[in-house]
Design a protein around this motif. Sequence first.
Motif, PDB file in Angstrom:
ATOM      1  N   ILE A 160       0.839  -1.198   0.000  1.00 24.79           N
ATOM      2  CA  ILE A 160       0.000   0.000   0.000  1.00 24.79           C
ATOM      3  C   ILE A 160       0.877   1.253   0.000  1.00 24.79           C
ATOM      4  O   ILE A 160       0.656   2.200  -0.760  1.00 24.79           O
ATOM      5  CB  ILE A 160      -0.943   0.013   1.218  1.00 24.79           C
ATOM      6  CG1 ILE A 160      -1.942  -1.135   1.118  1.00 24.79           C
ATOM      7  CG2 ILE A 160      -1.676   1.355   1.322  1.00 24.79           C
ATOM      8  CD1 ILE A 160      -2.751  -1.377   2.385  1.00 24.79           C
ATOM      9  N   ARG A 161       1.911   1.236   0.839  1.00 25.48           N
ATOM     10  CA  ARG A 161       2.818   2.378   0.887  1.00 25.48           C
ATOM     11  C   ARG A 161       3.505   2.581  -0.470  1.00 25.48           C
ATOM     12  O   ARG A 161       3.665   3.714  -0.932  1.00 25.48           O
ATOM     13  CB  ARG A 161       3.862   2.180   1.986  1.00 25.48           C
ATOM     14  CG  ARG A 161       3.285   2.340   3.406  1.00 25.48           C
ATOM     15  CD  ARG A 161       4.304   1.996   4.485  1.00 25.48           C
ATOM     16  NE  ARG A 161       3.722   1.975   5.814  1.00 25.48           N
ATOM     17  CZ  ARG A 161       3.683   3.017   6.647  1.00 25.48           C
ATOM     18  NH1 ARG A 161       4.194   4.173   6.269  1.00 25.48           N
ATOM     19  NH2 ARG A 161       3.130   2.913   7.839  1.00 25.48           N
ATOM     20  N   LEU A 162       3.897   1.486  -1.106  1.00 24.96           N
ATOM     21  CA  LEU A 162       4.508   1.604  -2.431  1.00 24.96           C
ATOM     22  C   LEU A 162       3.513   2.173  -3.432  1.00 24.96           C
ATOM     23  O   LEU A 162       3.873   2.986  -4.293  1.00 24.96           O
ATOM     24  CB  LEU A 162       5.023   0.239  -2.898  1.00 24.96           C
ATOM     25  CG  LEU A 162       6.289  -0.277  -2.204  1.00 24.96           C
ATOM     26  CD1 LEU A 162       6.530  -1.743  -2.525  1.00 24.96           C
ATOM     27  CD2 LEU A 162       7.503   0.571  -2.590  1.00 24.96           C
ATOM     28  N   SER A 163       2.260   1.750  -3.322  1.00 32.02           N
ATOM     29  CA  SER A 163       1.224   2.280  -4.211  1.00 32.02           C
ATOM     30  C   SER A 163       1.083   3.787  -4.030  1.00 32.02           C
ATOM     31  O   SER A 163       0.942   4.538  -4.997  1.00 32.02           O
ATOM     32  CB  SER A 163      -0.127   1.621  -3.921  1.00 32.02           C
ATOM     33  OG  SER A 163      -0.040   0.231  -4.130  1.00 32.02           O
ATOM     34  N   ASN A 164       1.124   4.226  -2.779  1.00 35.30           N
ATOM     35  CA  ASN A 164       1.007   5.664  -2.521  1.00 35.30           C
ATOM     36  C   ASN A 164       2.215   6.445  -3.017  1.00 35.30           C
ATOM     37  O   ASN A 164       2.094   7.605  -3.404  1.00 35.30           O
ATOM     38  CB  ASN A 164       0.836   5.919  -1.020  1.00 35.30           C
ATOM     39  CG  ASN A 164      -0.552   5.547  -0.530  1.00 35.30           C
ATOM     40  OD1 ASN A 164      -1.503   5.502  -1.307  1.00 35.30           O
ATOM     41  ND2 ASN A 164      -0.674   5.268   0.754  1.00 35.30           N
ATOM     42  N   THR A 165       3.383   5.786  -2.991  1.00 31.12           N
ATOM     43  CA  THR A 165       4.614   6.490  -3.342  1.00 31.12           C
ATOM     44  C   THR A 165       4.887   6.466  -4.845  1.00 31.12           C
ATOM     45  O   THR A 165       5.270   7.470  -5.434  1.00 31.12           O
ATOM     46  CB  THR A 165       5.811   5.869  -2.583  1.00 31.12           C
ATOM     47  OG1 THR A 165       5.496   5.799  -1.192  1.00 31.12           O
ATOM     48  CG2 THR A 165       7.072   6.685  -2.782  1.00 31.12           C
ATOM     49  N   TYR A 166       4.710   5.304  -5.451  1.00 31.11           N
ATOM     50  CA  TYR A 166       5.051   5.156  -6.870  1.00 31.11           C
ATOM     51  C   TYR A 166       3.847   4.830  -7.744  1.00 31.11           C
ATOM     52  O   TYR A 166       4.006   4.529  -8.923  1.00 31.11           O
ATOM     53  CB  TYR A 166       6.092   4.043  -7.043  1.00 31.11           C
ATOM     54  CG  TYR A 166       7.352   4.242  -6.252  1.00 31.11           C
ATOM     55  CD1 TYR A 166       8.157   5.356  -6.469  1.00 31.11           C
ATOM     56  CD2 TYR A 166       7.745   3.326  -5.288  1.00 31.11           C
ATOM     57  CE1 TYR A 166       9.319   5.552  -5.747  1.00 31.11           C
ATOM     58  CE2 TYR A 166       8.915   3.503  -4.555  1.00 31.11           C
ATOM     59  CZ  TYR A 166       9.688   4.610  -4.782  1.00 31.11           C
ATOM     60  OH  TYR A 166      10.849   4.791  -4.070  1.00 31.11           O
ATOM     61  N   GLY A 167       2.668   4.840  -7.155  1.00 28.29           N
ATOM     62  CA  GLY A 167       1.510   4.348  -7.863  1.00 28.29           C
ATOM     63  C   GLY A 167       1.031   5.261  -8.988  1.00 28.29           C
ATOM     64  O   GLY A 167       1.092   6.471  -8.888  1.00 28.29           O
ATOM     65  N   GLU A 168       0.547   4.629 -10.065  1.00 25.10           N
ATOM     66  CA  GLU A 168      -0.079   5.347 -11.175  1.00 25.10           C
ATOM     67  C   GLU A 168      -1.326   4.577 -11.559  1.00 25.10           C
ATOM     68  O   GLU A 168      -1.311   3.347 -11.549  1.00 25.10           O
ATOM     69  CB  GLU A 168       0.873   5.400 -12.376  1.00 25.10           C
ATOM     70  CG  GLU A 168       2.024   6.334 -12.145  1.00 25.10           C
ATOM     71  CD  GLU A 168       3.037   6.280 -13.285  1.00 25.10           C
ATOM     72  OE1 GLU A 168       2.696   5.713 -14.350  1.00 25.10           O
ATOM     73  OE2 GLU A 168       4.141   6.790 -13.092  1.00 25.10           O
TER      74      GLU A 168
END
Lengths: 242, 242
Positions: A160-168
């Motif tokens: 989830i954190r990765l989605s928030n940081t690098y998510g498109e």
Amino acid sequence: MNKPMELTKQLENSNTSSFSPANLERMLAYATDRSIAAGSHLFWEGDISDKLFYIKNGRVKLTKSTDEGKELILYMYQAGDIIGQADLFSGTRLGFTAEALEDTEVSVIDHKDLELIICQHCDFAIDFMKWMGTHHRLTQTKVRDLMLYGKPGALCSTLIRLSNTYGEPHNEDGSILINKKITHTDLSNMIGATRESVNRMLSDLRKKETIEYEHGMIIVHDLEALQEVCHCELCPKEICRI
Amino acid sequence: MNKPMELTKQLENSNTSSFSPANLERMLAYATDRSIAAGSHLFWEGDISDKLFYIKNGRVKLTKSTDEGKELILYMYQAGDIIGQADLFSGTRLGFTAEALEDTEVSVIDHKDLELIICQHCDFAIDFMKWMGTHHRLTQTKVRDLMLYGKPGALCSTLIRLSNTYGEPHNEDGSILINKKITHTDLSNMIGATRESVNRMLSDLRKKETIEYEHGMIIVHDLEALQEVCHCELCPKEICRI
DNA sequence: ATCATAATGTGATATTTTTCACAATCAATT
DNA sequence: AATTGATTGTGAAAAATATCACATTATGAT
């Protein structure tokens, strides 16, 4: 001196959104630039901590590594982020190591200059404290996520954190592409698990079609499923990030 | 207004040692007092965070609890400590709950008053940031300790932190009495393990004569043995605490 | 296109940690 | 001194996670 484009970039970045453009500019006015090649180190644990680093571009990870070769990845920073506050005023030695994940350019601000700005502009001081507090919350929520719902919980929170940081946005169905290649080894070092465990957990998530791989990157199809595993509390994105 | 004795107490307390007596006094001048009975709550997660709490006496734990009744104890604060910085300027809601472990008296400082002092005295701002940074390091080293060397490592690091926080020389051989009753359940909630696991690990440590019980409290006979288990890096005491 | 290297996948087994189900002990009251 | 409730102790079994040992699949350089 920072160009307008960089300021725009920082405004979009959640980690430094507490700084007003004027205050960011005040700080960067004192900075000197430095380039770090991918794989090189910005600083090592044990170094004296009297600098702050503003990332102009590239990426940096903050890690702790053990004698036995284990590595704990605490944070990953990117353009617009600032590194170094926790150790800044303590005069003690750094507890973590910063390594560039890509070729990276940073602006280095000295502790002394920072004190100067703080004393000249109290709204800068407030912004700075706001940012420190936000970053501390990031760390605190991470403790929660890593401790409370086992390794699957830790992994899902990290996704989830990765989605928030690098998510498109990936396509119209609401899927999210995590637009950075993260190896299973990296993931395992973020949650304190083994690569094999991460691999098996990710396989499970793929089987359930919660996630999918594409070109070595992860697409999140069912964010809610991830949120359920780690009992996600929907923290704001400046806190729920890598 | 704080009496000299309280100032003395705070100077001995590692968590607020970054504040000069003058700066501590500046902050407390704006405070209003409040009493919390043992077991009552200073604040709940979800509350709005616009206050800082200075503990005059008593003890408070900061926790996160889950629907299933699990509890994660993040910090335990005592006289001279200040609670609340991470959430302070963010305008968001509190992520953790604060419960009094003993009858406790706190001085409550409002966010707005704090901003005022920061703008009037920049050395106060520096002290405040120094303190925020130290507290953040406490949290970061805790992540390291809890993640890196299994449950035994987490437990031993916690025992060391308890020794630093509540420790008193026990006799001439260098033994340390942890002069507070901490139940196994509490310990388990500090390290994210079960009570039973903690019990077994403590039994092992007693068998090896690393520790001993006396009047329901723990005496540490062999600090080095504990340090070895968690690969202790001998952080300063203001960081290596509960 | 081929080769070398890194990354991923997976079974079998070992270790760590939890769960469950009680017994034993301690501490504070009556 | 007896009772009660909280805390501690412990065995047996289950579940979670790590370890080891490879096979397979990508990726990037020649």
